[in-house]
Scaffold this active site. Structure first.
Site, mmCIF file in Angstrom:
data_model
loop_
_atom_site.group_PDB
_atom_site.id
_atom_site.type_symbol
_atom_site.label_atom_id
_atom_site.label_comp_id
_atom_site.label_asym_id
_atom_site.label_seq_id
_atom_site.Cartn_x
_atom_site.Cartn_y
_atom_site.Cartn_z
ATOM 1 N N GLY A 92 0.699 -1.220 0.203
ATOM 2 C CA GLY A 92 -0.118 -0.037 -0.162
ATOM 3 C C GLY A 92 0.902 1.044 0.076
ATOM 4 N N ASP A 125 -2.384 7.019 3.028
ATOM 5 C CA ASP A 125 -1.763 7.983 1.969
ATOM 6 C C ASP A 125 -0.639 7.350 1.363
ATOM 7 O OD1 ASP A 125 0.081 7.838 4.178
ATOM 8 O OD2 ASP A 125 -0.033 9.598 4.832
ATOM 9 N N GLY A 126 -0.228 6.180 1.581
ATOM 10 C CA GLY A 126 0.929 5.673 0.767
ATOM 11 C C GLY A 126 2.325 6.198 1.446
ATOM 12 N N ASP A 252 1.006 -11.522 6.761
ATOM 13 C CA ASP A 252 1.451 -10.809 5.696
ATOM 14 C C ASP A 252 3.106 -10.325 6.155
ATOM 15 O OD1 ASP A 252 -0.434 -9.373 7.443
ATOM 16 O OD2 ASP A 252 0.316 -7.460 6.569
ATOM 17 N N ASN A 253 3.264 -10.110 7.297
ATOM 18 C CA ASN A 253 4.454 -9.662 7.764
ATOM 19 C C ASN A 253 5.709 -10.770 7.841
ATOM 20 O OD1 ASN A 253 3.395 -7.072 7.482
ATOM 21 N ND2 ASN A 253 3.019 -6.947 9.934
#
Ligand code: AMP
Ligand code: MG
Length: 487
Positions: A92, A125-126, A252-253
């Site tokens: 993301g 917000d990336g 996911d980590n």
């Protein structure tokens, strides 16, 4: 030694195609400036350390410039977050810029974190803030120096771009290096979206690139899963032995390579506390220090579920069953070494457990206790350390057993014992308060403290004259810092 424009790219993940990632260009941050660079990480790419000082270095790692051969991609994956399945995650706010190989033939993914929005940004917000980028940089390099497998960090680039978290902060980017950025969650994504062909493609890719020796086995995928179980058992044993709390062990980590990955509100223990929770959003303590061990197994079973199209359930179960014994063997081996033993005895596990019980609630600094235990003879060391314990009598009983155990071990001279113990017991670890001091200075534009701390932590086992303050226990304000999950 290479200049920046001499890197050789070979973007094998990008070539898997659009089902695996999306082409996205980095969105630059304003007025990029070098905060810190790691010479050791630069060496992995054969880069001349002097290039970090050139303007193009900061431009490349802040999204202003890009190599022609780079193919920036946002990867798609999913994962279990705090036990619940989240069907779509993905990069993301980070981009895989490409894969570079060095003169030794090693391949390194270049991942730029904080590079702007992607199709997987959801509400985000990336961006990444300076604070969390510095923490990831310091932790990656410090773990590596401790001998704990980790993704690496090449540099942090700061900027004047404002970003909003609990308050206004500044955006930064961290350039992360790893042989692969594939997570357990990659396999889960293709399994739960029912895309067997792509899942097979992913599995083949991982097998060929990262577990080539498993290809020779009668059941290559099973051999690969076995290897992943083993590496994770060893990794988590190292976290536990060195007091590292990851904080967000979502699937996911978790890296398929068994390296520490995706840093959030991590912490090294100061006082020993088995129940320590470093992530203040973790209300239930799912990822507390001692829970990391069973969570490692939970995560591996989530991966196993996603591998059921390739491997029988019985074989997966049996292999998962190896995790705990492997973990225990690695952990005990490390703790024996930390205690200065060169041999193995039946009761060592009890000796370790008893010591940790005594430390719990006594306010004993975990790292310094073990370091000091090797400073002098066992007899003198325990005499000096006993006053730190609440139950001194109980500690004395432990100390008698320990001294006798050291006596039986009797391998080499006192001096050799000291050297042996100091080689595995760090003096300097990334304590939260040290990171906090460096971040506060960096937020006001002074990067010297981050750079100095990085230097000190790159030689954690060596006494460094003039750096004594970095080996201190936290001051009162630094004891219970709440590390926000927002980053
Ligand atoms: P993390 O907690 O950093 O492992 O992130 C979990 C998920 O949220 C990943 O898919 C990240 O890419 C995404 N994410 C985290 N922070 C942001 C952000 N500021 N903007 C966009 N996505 C983010
Ligand atoms: Mg993550």
């Amino acid at each position: 030694m290479k200049a920046l424009d001499e890197l050789t790219f070979d973007n094998r993940f990008a070539r898997l195609g659009d089902g695996f990632s999306t082409h996205v260009l980095p969105e630059p941050i304003d007025e990029p400036r070098l905060v810190v660079a790691s010479k050791a990480a630069m060496a992995l790419l054969d880069l001349d350390p002097a290039v970090a000082q050139t303007p193009v270095f900061a431009e490349l790692f802040s999204g202003h410039k890009l190599w022609a051969e780079a193919e920036p991609r946002a990867m798609v994956y999913s994962g279990h977050q705090f036990g619940s399945y989240n069907p779509q995650l993905g990069d993301g706010r980070g981009l895989l810029l490409g894969e570079v190989y060095n003169e030794a033939g090693e391949h390194w993914d270049l991942h730029l974190k904080g590079a702007g929005q992607t199709p997987y940004s959801r509400m985000g917000d990336g961006r990444a803030v300076l604070r969390s980028s510095i923490r990831e940089f310091l932790a990656s390099e410090a773990l590596h120096a401790l001998g704990i497998p980790s993704s690496r960090a090449l540099c942090v680039i700061g900027s004047s771009t404002p970003v909003w978290r609990e308050k206004q902060e500044r955006a930064a980017m961290v350039l992360r290096l790893a042989p692969s950025h594939i997570r357990f969650g990659h396999f889960e994504y293709f399994y739960y979206t029912k895309k067997p062909e792509q899942q097979k493609q992913l599995a083949e890719h991982v097998l060929k690139l990262h577990f080539p020796e498993c290809q020779e086995q009668p059941e290559p995928y099973l051999a690969m899963f076995h290897e992943i179980v083993e590496r994770n058992a060893e990794l988590i044993a190292k976290w536990q032995a060195y007091g590292f709390c990851h904080g967000v062990m979502n699937t996911d980590n978790m890296s398929i390579l068994g390296i520490t990955f995706d840093f959030g509100p991590f912490a090294f223990l100061d006082d020993f506390d088995a129940q320590f929770i470093c992530n203040h959003s973790d209300d239930q303590g799912r990822y507390s220090f001692s829970n990391q061990v069973p969570i490692g197994q939970w995560n591996l079973s989530a991966l196993a579920q996603a591998l059921t199209p390739f491997i029988s359930v019985e074989a997966l179960r049996e292999t998962l069953g190896l995790y705990l014994p492997l973990y225990q063997a690695h952990y005990l081996d490390l703790m024996r070494r930390r205690l200065g033993f060169t041999t193995a005895e039946e009761d060592d596990q009890k000796l370790v457990e008893r010591l940790l019980q005594l430390m719990q609630g006594s306010g004993v600094d975990y790292t310094l206790f073990l370091r000091r235990l090797g400073d002098e003879s066992a007899v003198l060391a325990v005499t000096r350390l006993r006053d730190d314990f609440v139950d001194i009598k109980a500690f004395d009983a432990w100390a008698e057993l320990y001294k006798a155990r050291v006596e039986r071990d009797a391998n080499g001279s006192e001096e050799q014992r000291r050297e042996r113990m100091h080689a595995v017991n760090p003096l300097y670890i990334l304590r939260n308060y040290l990171a906090e001091n460096a971040i506060t200075a960096a937020e006001s534009g002074d990067y010297n403290e981050v750079r100095r701390l990085h230097e000190v932590l790159s030689k954690p086992f060596e006494e460094q004259p003039g750096m004594e303050q970095y080996a201190q226990r936290p001051p009162d304000w630094g004891k219970h810092l709440e590390i926000s999950c927002s980053s």
